[in-house]
Design a protein around this motif. Structure first.
Motif, PDB file in Angstrom:
ATOM      1  N   LYS A 198       0.826  -1.206   0.000  1.00 42.91           N
ATOM      2  CA  LYS A 198       0.000   0.000   0.000  1.00 42.91           C
ATOM      3  C   LYS A 198       0.860   1.256   0.000  1.00 42.91           C
ATOM      4  O   LYS A 198       0.509   2.259  -0.622  1.00 42.91           O
ATOM      5  N   ARG A 199       1.989   1.217   0.700  1.00 41.99           N
ATOM      6  CA  ARG A 199       2.893   2.363   0.707  1.00 41.99           C
ATOM      7  C   ARG A 199       3.437   2.622  -0.691  1.00 41.99           C
ATOM      8  O   ARG A 199       3.469   3.764  -1.173  1.00 41.99           O
ATOM      9  N   LEU A 200       3.848   1.551  -1.357  1.00 36.64           N
ATOM     10  CA  LEU A 200       4.375   1.680  -2.715  1.00 36.64           C
ATOM     11  C   LEU A 200       3.289   2.150  -3.689  1.00 36.64           C
ATOM     12  O   LEU A 200       3.549   2.959  -4.589  1.00 36.64           O
ATOM     13  N   GLN A 201       2.075   1.644  -3.499  1.00 37.59           N
ATOM     14  CA  GLN A 201       0.961   2.052  -4.354  1.00 37.59           C
ATOM     15  C   GLN A 201       0.680   3.548  -4.207  1.00 37.59           C
ATOM     16  O   GLN A 201       0.466   4.251  -5.193  1.00 37.59           O
ATOM     17  N   ALA A 202       0.688   4.049  -2.961  1.00 39.09           N
ATOM     18  CA  ALA A 202       0.456   5.475  -2.718  1.00 39.09           C
ATOM     19  C   ALA A 202       1.544   6.313  -3.370  1.00 39.09           C
ATOM     20  O   ALA A 202       1.273   7.374  -3.944  1.00 39.09           O
ATOM     21  N   ARG A 203       2.782   5.831  -3.302  1.00 39.73           N
ATOM     22  CA  ARG A 203       3.891   6.574  -3.899  1.00 39.73           C
ATOM     23  C   ARG A 203       3.782   6.583  -5.415  1.00 39.73           C
ATOM     24  O   ARG A 203       4.048   7.605  -6.062  1.00 39.73           O
ATOM     25  N   VAL A 204       3.401   5.440  -5.996  1.00 36.66           N
ATOM     26  CA  VAL A 204       3.236   5.367  -7.450  1.00 36.66           C
ATOM     27  C   VAL A 204       2.145   6.322  -7.930  1.00 36.66           C
ATOM     28  O   VAL A 204       2.299   7.015  -8.940  1.00 36.66           O
ATOM     29  N   GLU A 205       1.036   6.356  -7.188  1.00 33.26           N
ATOM     30  CA  GLU A 205      -0.059   7.269  -7.544  1.00 33.26           C
ATOM     31  C   GLU A 205       0.410   8.716  -7.493  1.00 33.26           C
ATOM     32  O   GLU A 205       0.066   9.528  -8.352  1.00 33.26           O
ATOM     33  N   ARG A 206       1.207   9.050  -6.472  1.00 30.55           N
ATOM     34  CA  ARG A 206       1.729  10.410  -6.331  1.00 30.55           C
ATOM     35  C   ARG A 206       2.654  10.761  -7.491  1.00 30.55           C
ATOM     36  O   ARG A 206       2.554  11.840  -8.089  1.00 30.55           O
ATOM     37  N   LEU A 207       3.545   9.841  -7.831  1.00 31.80           N
ATOM     38  CA  LEU A 207       4.482  10.089  -8.930  1.00 31.80           C
ATOM     39  C   LEU A 207       3.757  10.210 -10.260  1.00 31.80           C
ATOM     40  O   LEU A 207       4.142  11.005 -11.119  1.00 31.80           O
ATOM     41  N   SER A 208       2.695   9.422 -10.431  1.00 31.47           N
ATOM     42  CA  SER A 208       1.911   9.494 -11.666  1.00 31.47           C
ATOM     43  C   SER A 208       1.259  10.865 -11.812  1.00 31.47           C
ATOM     44  O   SER A 208       1.217  11.444 -12.896  1.00 31.47           O
ATOM     45  N   THR A 209       0.756  11.397 -10.694  1.00 29.43           N
ATOM     46  CA  THR A 209       0.148  12.730 -10.714  1.00 29.43           C
ATOM     47  C   THR A 209       1.183  13.784 -11.057  1.00 29.43           C
ATOM     48  O   THR A 209       0.934  14.678 -11.878  1.00 29.43           O
ATOM     49  N   GLU A 210       2.366  13.684 -10.431  1.00 38.24           N
ATOM     50  CA  GLU A 210       3.429  14.652 -10.706  1.00 38.24           C
ATOM     51  C   GLU A 210       3.868  14.580 -12.166  1.00 38.24           C
ATOM     52  O   GLU A 210       4.138  15.608 -12.796  1.00 38.24           O
ATOM     53  N   LEU A 211       3.929  13.363 -12.715  1.00 41.54           N
ATOM     54  CA  LEU A 211       4.324  13.195 -14.111  1.00 41.54           C
ATOM     55  C   LEU A 211       3.301  13.834 -15.040  1.00 41.54           C
ATOM     56  O   LEU A 211       3.663  14.493 -16.023  1.00 41.54           O
ATOM     57  N   ALA A 212       2.014  13.655 -14.717  1.00 39.73           N
ATOM     58  CA  ALA A 212       0.957  14.256 -15.534  1.00 39.73           C
ATOM     59  C   ALA A 212       1.051  15.770 -15.515  1.00 39.73           C
ATOM     60  O   ALA A 212       0.868  16.440 -16.530  1.00 39.73           O
ATOM     61  N   VAL A 213       1.346  16.335 -14.329  1.00 41.41           N
ATOM     62  CA  VAL A 213       1.482  17.787 -14.210  1.00 41.41           C
ATOM     63  C   VAL A 213       2.666  18.278 -15.021  1.00 41.41           C
ATOM     64  O   VAL A 213       2.585  19.287 -15.727  1.00 41.41           O
ATOM     65  N   ARG A 214       3.792  17.562 -14.931  1.00 37.90           N
ATOM     66  CA  ARG A 214       4.982  17.946 -15.704  1.00 37.90           C
ATOM     67  C   ARG A 214       4.692  17.944 -17.197  1.00 37.90           C
ATOM     68  O   ARG A 214       5.139  18.827 -17.933  1.00 37.90           O
ATOM     69  N   LYS A 215       3.942  16.942 -17.656  1.00 36.69           N
ATOM     70  CA  LYS A 215       3.611  16.866 -19.081  1.00 36.69           C
ATOM     71  C   LYS A 215       2.763  18.051 -19.502  1.00 36.69           C
ATOM     72  O   LYS A 215       2.945  18.618 -20.590  1.00 36.69           O
ATOM     73  N   LYS A 216       1.818  18.460 -18.633  1.00 38.60           N
ATOM     74  CA  LYS A 216       0.986  19.619 -18.942  1.00 38.60           C
ATOM     75  C   LYS A 216       1.835  20.882 -19.024  1.00 38.60           C
ATOM     76  O   LYS A 216       1.655  21.713 -19.916  1.00 38.60           O
ATOM     77  N   ILE A 217       2.769  21.016 -18.070  1.00 38.11           N
ATOM     78  CA  ILE A 217       3.646  22.183 -18.064  1.00 38.11           C
ATOM     79  C   ILE A 217       4.501  22.219 -19.320  1.00 38.11           C
ATOM     80  O   ILE A 217       4.654  23.258 -19.965  1.00 38.11           O
ATOM     81  N   GLN A 218       5.070  21.067 -19.694  1.00 37.00           N
ATOM     82  CA  GLN A 218       5.906  20.997 -20.890  1.00 37.00           C
ATOM     83  C   GLN A 218       5.107  21.331 -22.145  1.00 37.00           C
ATOM     84  O   GLN A 218       5.597  22.012 -23.047  1.00 37.00           O
ATOM     85  N   GLU A 219       3.853  20.874 -22.195  1.00 43.93           N
ATOM     86  CA  GLU A 219       3.016  21.164 -23.347  1.00 43.93           C
ATOM     87  C   GLU A 219       2.703  22.651 -23.430  1.00 43.93           C
ATOM     88  O   GLU A 219       2.739  23.250 -24.509  1.00 43.93           O
ATOM     89  N   LEU A 220       2.413  23.270 -22.276  1.00 45.10           N
ATOM     90  CA  LEU A 220       2.152  24.712 -22.257  1.00 45.10           C
ATOM     91  C   LEU A 220       3.387  25.499 -22.675  1.00 45.10           C
ATOM     92  O   LEU A 220       3.291  26.472 -23.430  1.00 45.10           O
ATOM     93  N   GLU A 221       4.548  25.076 -22.171  1.00 44.29           N
ATOM     94  CA  GLU A 221       5.792  25.759 -22.530  1.00 44.29           C
ATOM     95  C   GLU A 221       6.080  25.607 -24.020  1.00 44.29           C
ATOM     96  O   GLU A 221       6.563  26.530 -24.665  1.00 44.29           O
ATOM     97  N   ARG A 222       5.775  24.430 -24.566  1.00 47.19           N
ATOM     98  CA  ARG A 222       5.996  24.202 -25.990  1.00 47.19           C
ATOM     99  C   ARG A 222       5.095  25.114 -26.823  1.00 47.19           C
ATOM    100  O   ARG A 222       5.533  25.727 -27.804  1.00 47.19           O
ATOM    101  N   ARG A 223       3.825  25.232 -26.398  1.00 51.20           N
ATOM    102  CA  ARG A 223       2.889  26.102 -27.113  1.00 51.20           C
ATOM    103  C   ARG A 223       3.320  27.558 -27.034  1.00 51.20           C
ATOM    104  O   ARG A 223       3.258  28.288 -28.035  1.00 51.20           O
ATOM    105  N   ASN A 224       3.765  27.962 -25.838  1.00 52.05           N
ATOM    106  CA  ASN A 224       4.209  29.346 -25.678  1.00 52.05           C
ATOM    107  C   ASN A 224       5.440  29.640 -26.524  1.00 52.05           C
ATOM    108  O   ASN A 224       5.580  30.721 -27.096  1.00 52.05           O
ATOM    109  N   ALA A 225       6.368  28.652 -26.605  1.00 50.37           N
ATOM    110  CA  ALA A 225       7.574  28.824 -27.414  1.00 50.37           C
ATOM    111  C   ALA A 225       7.214  28.968 -28.893  1.00 50.37           C
ATOM    112  O   ALA A 225       7.767  29.808 -29.609  1.00 50.37           O
ATOM    113  N   LEU A 226       6.255  28.140 -29.354  1.00 51.61           N
ATOM    114  CA  LEU A 226       5.822  28.223 -30.740  1.00 51.61           C
ATOM    115  C   LEU A 226       5.132  29.558 -31.019  1.00 51.61           C
ATOM    116  O   LEU A 226       5.297  30.158 -32.082  1.00 51.61           O
TER     117      LEU A 226
END
Length: 240
Positions: A198-226
């Motif tokens: 359960k500890r590992l599952q909670a950590r995986v869920e947290r990392l997945s959320t952070e990864l999704a946020v990073r992808k959104k940020i990268q996409e926004l930065e890419r759009r702004n750069a374009l």
């Protein structure tokens, strides 16, 4: 005008805007009235766009938690400011973003809690539940409010269990009331394995959320750069 946390009237905002339009630097105006210069710049921008109605205090708006995290992490990544983010995401008050950043960096939840929804009565729990909850809180960067909602327990319980767990491990969460002295409340191997999963599952869920946020940020930065690249190309073509 200028006390921390005060709400500024339309007249006070217009005074600051007038001083800026007369040639006074927003930073100097801010120093004079103890207001952040970014806030004054935002008032000026809103006044030029919408006139006095743009300076009226908007009704409180609820923002999705993921959007808050996206904005906060974009700010923490650097190369932007509160005023730039407020303009980009059309948030009328930069103080709102400042509050989100402060809550996030201090380990508090960004979830919006209406009324007294976060205030819950405590409930009886087993040692296994207490360990699971403490592990979940730690895996989710001390998200006490999130634990309250997920496990239906009180803030006091979550805070105490997490503190005890960090100091003394699983044994610190044993309830000794009414137990024999020889009963040490030792966890079985299967219980330890279940808690670790359960500890590992909670950590995986947290990392997945952070990864999704990073992808959104990268996409926004890419759009702004374009967008910036397109604007620059357009200006160069006009010069030719």
């Amino acid at each position: 005008m200028g006390k921390k946390g005060s709400r500024y009237s339309l007249e006070e905002k217009l005074v600051c805007i007038h001083l800026v339009e007369q040639g006074m630097n927003p930073h100097a105006v801010g120093d004079q009235y103890s207001i952040k210069d970014d806030q004054i710049r935002q008032w000026v921008t809103r006044y030029h766009q919408d006139g006095e109605p743009g300076l009226m205090r908007p009704k409180p708006q609820q923002y999705p938690t993921e959007l808050k995290k996206e904005i906060v992490q974009k700010y923490l990544a650097g190369q932007t400011s509160y005023s730039q983010l407020a303009k980009e995401y059309q948030i009328p008050n930069i103080a709102v973003i400042y509050q989100w950043v402060t809550r996030y960096t201090s380990g508090k939840s960004l979830k919006t809690i209406r009324g007294k929804a976060a205030v819950k009565d405590g409930r009886k729990t087993t040692q296994l539940e207490r360990i699971e909850i403490a592990q979940w809180v730690i895996a989710n960067d001390l998200d006490y409010v999130g634990a309250i909602q997920k496990f239906d327990v009180s803030y006091g319980q979550v805070y105490t269990w997490t503190k005890k767990f960090k100091q003394g491990g699983p044994s610190a969460l044993e309830d000794r009331r009414g137990k024999a002295v020889e009963d040490h409340g030792q966890l079985t191997e299967s219980e330890k394995l279940m808690l670790e999963n359960k500890r590992l599952q909670a950590r995986v869920e947290r990392l997945s959320t952070e990864l999704a946020v990073r992808k959104k940020i990268q996409e926004l930065e890419r759009r702004n750069a374009l967008k910036r690249k397109g604007t620059k190309s357009s200006k160069n073509s006009h010069k030719k």
